[in-house]
Design a protein around this motif. Structure first.
Motif, short mmCIF file in Angstrom:
data_model
loop_
_atom_site.label_atom_id
_atom_site.label_comp_id
_atom_site.label_asym_id
_atom_site.label_seq_id
_atom_site.Cartn_x
_atom_site.Cartn_y
_atom_site.Cartn_z
N HIS A 153 12.35 66.62 53.52
CA HIS A 153 13.67 66.34 52.98
C HIS A 153 14.51 65.62 54.04
O HIS A 153 14.52 66.02 55.21
CB HIS A 153 14.36 67.64 52.56
CG HIS A 153 15.46 67.42 51.58
ND1 HIS A 153 16.69 66.94 51.94
CD2 HIS A 153 15.51 67.59 50.23
CE1 HIS A 153 17.46 66.84 50.89
NE2 HIS A 153 16.77 67.22 49.83
N TRP B 16 18.18 73.85 44.51
CA TRP B 16 18.77 72.77 43.71
C TRP B 16 18.60 71.42 44.41
O TRP B 16 18.27 70.42 43.77
CB TRP B 16 20.23 73.06 43.44
CG TRP B 16 20.91 72.01 42.61
CD1 TRP B 16 21.89 71.16 43.01
CD2 TRP B 16 20.62 71.67 41.25
NE1 TRP B 16 22.25 70.32 41.98
CE2 TRP B 16 21.48 70.62 40.89
CE3 TRP B 16 19.73 72.17 40.31
CZ2 TRP B 16 21.47 70.05 39.62
CZ3 TRP B 16 19.71 71.61 39.04
CH2 TRP B 16 20.56 70.56 38.70
N GLN B 17 18.80 71.37 45.72
CA GLN B 17 18.61 70.12 46.45
C GLN B 17 17.15 69.67 46.37
O GLN B 17 16.85 68.48 46.23
CB GLN B 17 19.03 70.29 47.90
CG GLN B 17 20.54 70.42 48.09
CD GLN B 17 21.30 69.23 47.57
OE1 GLN B 17 20.90 68.09 47.74
NE2 GLN B 17 22.42 69.49 46.91
N LEU C 208 16.64 68.15 42.93
CA LEU C 208 17.20 66.79 42.86
C LEU C 208 16.27 65.78 43.54
O LEU C 208 16.14 64.64 43.09
CB LEU C 208 18.59 66.75 43.51
CG LEU C 208 19.69 67.51 42.77
CD1 LEU C 208 21.00 67.38 43.54
CD2 LEU C 208 19.86 67.00 41.35
N GLU C 209 15.64 66.21 44.62
CA GLU C 209 14.71 65.31 45.31
C GLU C 209 13.49 65.05 44.44
O GLU C 209 12.97 63.92 44.41
CB GLU C 209 14.30 65.91 46.65
CG GLU C 209 13.51 64.97 47.54
CD GLU C 209 14.32 63.77 48.00
OE1 GLU C 209 13.71 62.79 48.45
OE2 GLU C 209 15.57 63.80 47.90
N ARG D 81 13.52 64.99 41.20
CA ARG D 81 14.02 64.03 40.21
C ARG D 81 14.01 62.61 40.79
O ARG D 81 13.56 61.67 40.14
CB ARG D 81 15.44 64.39 39.78
CG ARG D 81 15.57 65.61 38.90
CD ARG D 81 17.03 65.80 38.48
NE ARG D 81 17.21 66.95 37.60
CZ ARG D 81 18.36 67.24 37.00
NH1 ARG D 81 19.43 66.47 37.20
NH2 ARG D 81 18.45 68.32 36.21
N ARG D 82 14.52 62.49 42.00
CA ARG D 82 14.61 61.17 42.62
C ARG D 82 13.22 60.54 42.77
O ARG D 82 13.05 59.33 42.58
CB ARG D 82 15.28 61.27 43.99
CG ARG D 82 15.54 59.92 44.66
CD ARG D 82 16.02 60.09 46.08
NE ARG D 82 14.97 60.62 46.94
CZ ARG D 82 13.97 59.88 47.43
NH1 ARG D 82 13.87 58.59 47.14
NH2 ARG D 82 13.06 60.44 48.21
N ASN E 9 11.62 60.46 38.51
CA ASN E 9 12.28 59.80 37.38
C ASN E 9 12.29 58.28 37.56
O ASN E 9 12.38 57.80 38.70
CB ASN E 9 13.73 60.29 37.25
CG ASN E 9 13.85 61.57 36.45
OD1 ASN E 9 12.96 61.92 35.70
ND2 ASN E 9 14.96 62.26 36.62
N GLY F 121 14.52 56.41 40.15
CA GLY F 121 15.03 57.43 41.06
C GLY F 121 16.26 58.16 40.54
O GLY F 121 17.05 58.68 41.33
N VAL G 275 18.75 60.85 39.34
CA VAL G 275 18.88 62.29 39.58
C VAL G 275 19.84 62.94 38.59
O VAL G 275 20.13 64.13 38.69
CB VAL G 275 19.38 62.57 41.02
CG1 VAL G 275 18.37 62.08 42.03
CG2 VAL G 275 20.75 61.94 41.26
N ASP G 276 20.32 62.16 37.61
CA ASP G 276 21.31 62.68 36.67
C ASP G 276 20.70 63.24 35.40
O ASP G 276 21.41 63.57 34.45
CB ASP G 276 22.32 61.58 36.30
CG ASP G 276 21.66 60.39 35.62
OD1 ASP G 276 20.41 60.29 35.63
OD2 ASP G 276 22.40 59.54 35.08
N CYS H 198 13.60 65.99 35.06
CA CYS H 198 12.34 65.27 35.23
C CYS H 198 11.22 66.00 34.49
O CYS H 198 11.42 67.06 33.90
CB CYS H 198 12.00 65.12 36.71
SG CYS H 198 11.84 66.72 37.57
#
Length: 207
Positions: free
Chosen positions: A42, A103-104, A107-108, A110-111, A114, A117, A119-120, A123
């Protein structure tokens, strides 16, 4: 990946946090998993390591393929999203830190997975774990899961494909849960249940 992971590397992968994919090991072991594209570091402190989608796929097949002596034992220290109704759900600073890290990490994922990338929105990894993904989004937004007797949200599976139900006895808190899920990329609608109760139906947004 150019060759199968070693037994030691496989144990690290199998012991990954089932919710976030966070892994632990020596610096050399983690660096090697990054080279194999089974993990990533990360970019933000504390620079923890998480499984990539390829690492997750290997982890999901590993328990069936690995000899029994190499299968990881269950650990009480593994992070698990709270669906509501679990014992010992009192808020704590340690739990808040775990949720933020989880959560972080999500989001990673997802980036990395998806298109573009993004993140909204959820995934594919989340769509395979709907209830826990929704619960993590709620807890990360500061919503409180129900305890054994204390009020709070409860997330349950539904017969509808790609949808979970969210329940709360407090209408205002239920509305706050809806807002939290929408901000996390979920489509949410409110419905009437038996005896005048209301509940949310939430599905991952795809676009």
């Amino acid at each position: 990946m150019t060759r199968p992971p070693t037994a030691a590397q496989r144990r690290i992968i199998e012991a990954a946090d089932p919710e976030t994919g966070r892994i632990s090991g020596s610096a050399a072991q983690l660096a090697r998993l990054v080279v194999l594209k089974l993990a990533f570091r990360h970019p933000r402190p504390p620079h923890e390591h998480f499984l990539t989608p390829q690492g997750h796929r290997l982890r999901e097949t590993a328990p069936e393929q690995a000899p029994p002596e190499h299968r990881p034992a269950a650990s009480d220290g593994v992070f698990t999203a709270r669906l509501g109704g679990e014992p010992g759900t009192a808020p704590s600073a340690a739990r808040a830190r775990e949720v933020r890290t989880a959560w972080q990490g999500l989001l990673e994922i997802r980036r990395m997975t998806n298109p573009g990338g993004a993140v909204d929105r959820p995934c594919a990894w989340e769509r395979g774990r709907l209830a826990h993904a929704a619960a993590l989004a709620l807890e990360a937004a500061g919503r409180t899961p129900a305890g054994e007797t204390e009020p709070g949200y409860r997330v349950t599976e539904t017969p509808q494909p790609e949808a979970v139900a969210v329940h709360h006895v407090d209408p205002a808190a239920l509305a706050a849960c809806a807002s939290a899920l929408q901000e996390a990329g979920w489509q949410v609608s409110e419905h009437a249940a038996a005896r005048g109760a209301r509940y949310l139906l939430a599905s991952p947004r795809r676009t």
